[in-house]
Design a protein around this motif. Structure first.
Motif, PDB file in Angstrom:
ATOM      1  N   MET A 233       0.811  -1.221   0.000  1.00 52.94           N
ATOM      2  CA  MET A 233       0.000   0.000   0.000  1.00 52.94           C
ATOM      3  C   MET A 233       0.843   1.269   0.000  1.00 52.94           C
ATOM      4  N   THR A 234       1.932   1.276   0.752  1.00 53.93           N
ATOM      5  CA  THR A 234       2.679   2.506   1.029  1.00 53.93           C
ATOM      6  C   THR A 234       3.084   3.274  -0.229  1.00 53.93           C
ATOM      7  N   PRO A 235       3.745   2.644  -1.227  1.00 54.04           N
ATOM      8  CA  PRO A 235       4.137   3.434  -2.398  1.00 54.04           C
ATOM      9  C   PRO A 235       2.964   3.833  -3.288  1.00 54.04           C
ATOM     10  N   ARG A 236       1.817   3.173  -3.127  1.00 53.36           N
ATOM     11  CA  ARG A 236       0.663   3.487  -3.971  1.00 53.36           C
ATOM     12  C   ARG A 236      -0.171   4.649  -3.431  1.00 53.36           C
ATOM     13  N   LEU A 237      -0.035   4.935  -2.124  1.00 56.06           N
ATOM     14  CA  LEU A 237      -0.902   5.939  -1.501  1.00 56.06           C
ATOM     15  C   LEU A 237      -0.923   7.282  -2.242  1.00 56.06           C
ATOM     16  N   PRO A 238       0.246   7.912  -2.497  1.00 59.95           N
ATOM     17  CA  PRO A 238       0.194   9.237  -3.134  1.00 59.95           C
ATOM     18  C   PRO A 238      -0.436   9.227  -4.517  1.00 59.95           C
ATOM     19  N   HIS A 239      -0.461   8.073  -5.158  1.00 55.56           N
ATOM     20  CA  HIS A 239      -1.013   7.981  -6.515  1.00 55.56           C
ATOM     21  C   HIS A 239      -2.495   7.626  -6.514  1.00 55.56           C
ATOM     22  N   GLY A 240      -3.040   7.396  -5.313  1.00 51.95           N
ATOM     23  CA  GLY A 240      -4.455   7.097  -5.220  1.00 51.95           C
ATOM     24  C   GLY A 240      -4.843   5.772  -5.839  1.00 51.95           C
ATOM     25  N   THR A 241      -3.921   4.806  -5.841  1.00 49.46           N
ATOM     26  CA  THR A 241      -4.189   3.519  -6.493  1.00 49.46           C
ATOM     27  C   THR A 241      -4.273   2.364  -5.501  1.00 49.46           C
ATOM     28  N   VAL A 242      -4.573   2.688  -4.238  1.00 42.48           N
ATOM     29  CA  VAL A 242      -4.705   1.624  -3.246  1.00 42.48           C
ATOM     30  C   VAL A 242      -6.112   1.053  -3.320  1.00 42.48           C
ATOM     31  N   THR A 243      -6.249  -0.007  -4.057  1.00 35.30           N
ATOM     32  CA  THR A 243      -7.525  -0.719  -4.158  1.00 35.30           C
ATOM     33  C   THR A 243      -7.283  -2.196  -3.845  1.00 35.30           C
ATOM     34  N   THR A 244      -8.345  -2.875  -3.484  1.00 36.06           N
ATOM     35  CA  THR A 244      -8.218  -4.302  -3.186  1.00 36.06           C
ATOM     36  C   THR A 244      -7.681  -5.048  -4.402  1.00 36.06           C
ATOM     37  N   GLU A 245      -8.171  -4.667  -5.593  1.00 39.46           N
ATOM     38  CA  GLU A 245      -7.743  -5.337  -6.815  1.00 39.46           C
ATOM     39  C   GLU A 245      -6.246  -5.125  -7.076  1.00 39.46           C
ATOM     40  N   ALA A 246      -5.781  -3.871  -6.892  1.00 41.62           N
ATOM     41  CA  ALA A 246      -4.376  -3.564  -7.170  1.00 41.62           C
ATOM     42  C   ALA A 246      -3.443  -4.258  -6.182  1.00 41.62           C
ATOM     43  N   ILE A 247      -3.791  -4.230  -4.901  1.00 41.15           N
ATOM     44  CA  ILE A 247      -2.932  -4.843  -3.891  1.00 41.15           C
ATOM     45  C   ILE A 247      -2.926  -6.362  -4.047  1.00 41.15           C
ATOM     46  N   ALA A 248      -4.076  -6.941  -4.334  1.00 36.41           N
ATOM     47  CA  ALA A 248      -4.135  -8.398  -4.557  1.00 36.41           C
ATOM     48  C   ALA A 248      -3.234  -8.784  -5.729  1.00 36.41           C
ATOM     49  N   LYS A 249      -3.272  -7.993  -6.793  1.00 36.23           N
ATOM     50  CA  LYS A 249      -2.416  -8.268  -7.950  1.00 36.23           C
ATOM     51  C   LYS A 249      -0.944  -8.149  -7.575  1.00 36.23           C
ATOM     52  N   ASP A 250      -0.604  -7.116  -6.773  1.00 35.51           N
ATOM     53  CA  ASP A 250       0.792  -6.945  -6.328  1.00 35.51           C
ATOM     54  C   ASP A 250       1.265  -8.154  -5.528  1.00 35.51           C
TER      55      ASP A 250
END
Length: 344
Positions: A233-250
């Motif tokens: 989550m941490t590097p994604r926060l400023p970009h507003g891309t913290v979603t369940t789908e994005a983190i699950a993919k990561d």
């Protein structure tokens, strides 16, 4: 920690054998070879009660020779930088203590190292967390510079004993937040790049290979899911891309699997995100020159009013009120952090 606690019991004039037998642990050395974490935490809980020591983990960790960590100590000491050493702690600490999971994450405001003792009892969790946080602090000071200080520290258990809490804050040289969501230490982010005088590339490569084998033998992945989610989550926060789908993919899993596994750890995605934002917000707000609007952006909020609402929920006051109150408070424990200079 079991062996160190046995020694503490003996010094106190207590016989450790009944407590070891009660926990089904071997009486004879080498105790450090024991890997039954449930038995270890049962023994530590019983030892804390026998010693009437509400801060057993802290007291045991404060003065032992760090080289007693064996190859694990030399793995960290042979790292090139402090950041690499702490990343090795995250990856390999379960090989040293099966009851523990580590997390190391770097943001714009802090280098954070956290520990998670999983399903241990409340007393054992407190003891183990204190032991490893103090050990971490001592490791950083021994490898970087004795005067190195954290910029923050927190424990998930509530404050219980004023004397013990005072001792701990004196050792950490910073105010400790009790009853926090996480057991962790925060250092200034530039600590990650400090080169270690004890760097040994040949020894380090050998020890990494050794610990990789140990991890593979113990089932592979060693970090708690919560720690891995926070790190993603941490590097994604400023970009507003913290979603369940994005983190699950990561993390290489489906959203359904992520939700199910978080539920098994009694966690939710939204709660972890909220706790991460609250933690970072309290770091950002201490930077006088950082506008509230920019803090809002760094936390992934796109509406400026959102951080005001969130801050009132976290602290009971607005960001401006909290900043004014915090910066006006005397900080008798807060001093500038000093790091060893990197070799030229």
């Amino acid at each position: 920690m079991v062996a160190l606690t046995v020694e503490r019991l003996v010094r106190a004039g207590l016989d450790p054998e009944p407590l070891l037998q009660q926990a089904a642990l071997p009486v004879e050395p080498p105790l450090k070879a024991v890997r039954e974490s449930d038995r270890q935490v049962a023994f530590l809980s019983a030892a804390a009660e026998a010693l009437h020591d509400v801060a057993l983990g802290f007291h045991v960790a404060r003065d032992y020779d760090l080289r007693r960590l064996g190859l694990f100590f030399y793995l960290l000491a042979s790292s090139e930088t402090a950041g690499e050493a702490l990343a090795c702690f995250e990856r390999f600490v379960p090989a040293e203590d099966p009851s523990l999971r580590g997390s190391c994450r770097l943001s714009d405001v802090a280098l954070t190292v956290a520990v998670d003792t999983g399903g241990a009892s409340e007393q054992a969790r407190k003891t183990l967390s204190e032991f490893w946080l103090v050990t971490l602090l001592r490791l950083v000071r021994s490898l970087v510079a004795p005067e190195t200080m954290p910029i923050g520290a927190s424990l998930s258990r509530p404050a219980l004993d004023p004397t013990a809490e005072s001792e701990m804050e004196t050792e950490f040289r910073v105010e400790i937040a009790f009853g926090a969501p996480e057991d962790k230490i925060d250092f200034e982010p530039q600590l990650a790049d400090v080169r270690l005088a004890s760097f040994d590339p040949y020894l380090h490569a050998y020890l990494v290979e050794h610990f990789e084998r140990v991890v593979a033998e113990n089932g592979g992945d060693t970090s708690s899911l919560r720690a891995r989610v926070i790190k993603a989550m941490t590097p994604r926060l400023p970009h507003g891309t913290v979603t369940t789908e994005a983190i699950a993919k990561d993390l290489g899993m489906s959203t359904r699997t992520l939700s199910r596994r978080l539920s098994e750890e009694d966690k939710t995605f939204s709660r972890i995100l909220d706790e991460l934002r609250a933690d970072l917000a309290l770091h950002y707000i201490k930077v006088r020159t950082l506008p509230i609007s920019e803090i809002s952006w760094l936390l992934g909020y796109r509406e400026p009013s959102a951080i005001v609402v969130a801050f009132r929920r976290w602290t009971g006051m607005s960001p401006t009120e909290w900043r004014r109150m915090h910066l006006a408070k005397p900080t008798h424990l807060a001093k500038p952090t000093h790091f060893a200079k990197a070799p030229q």
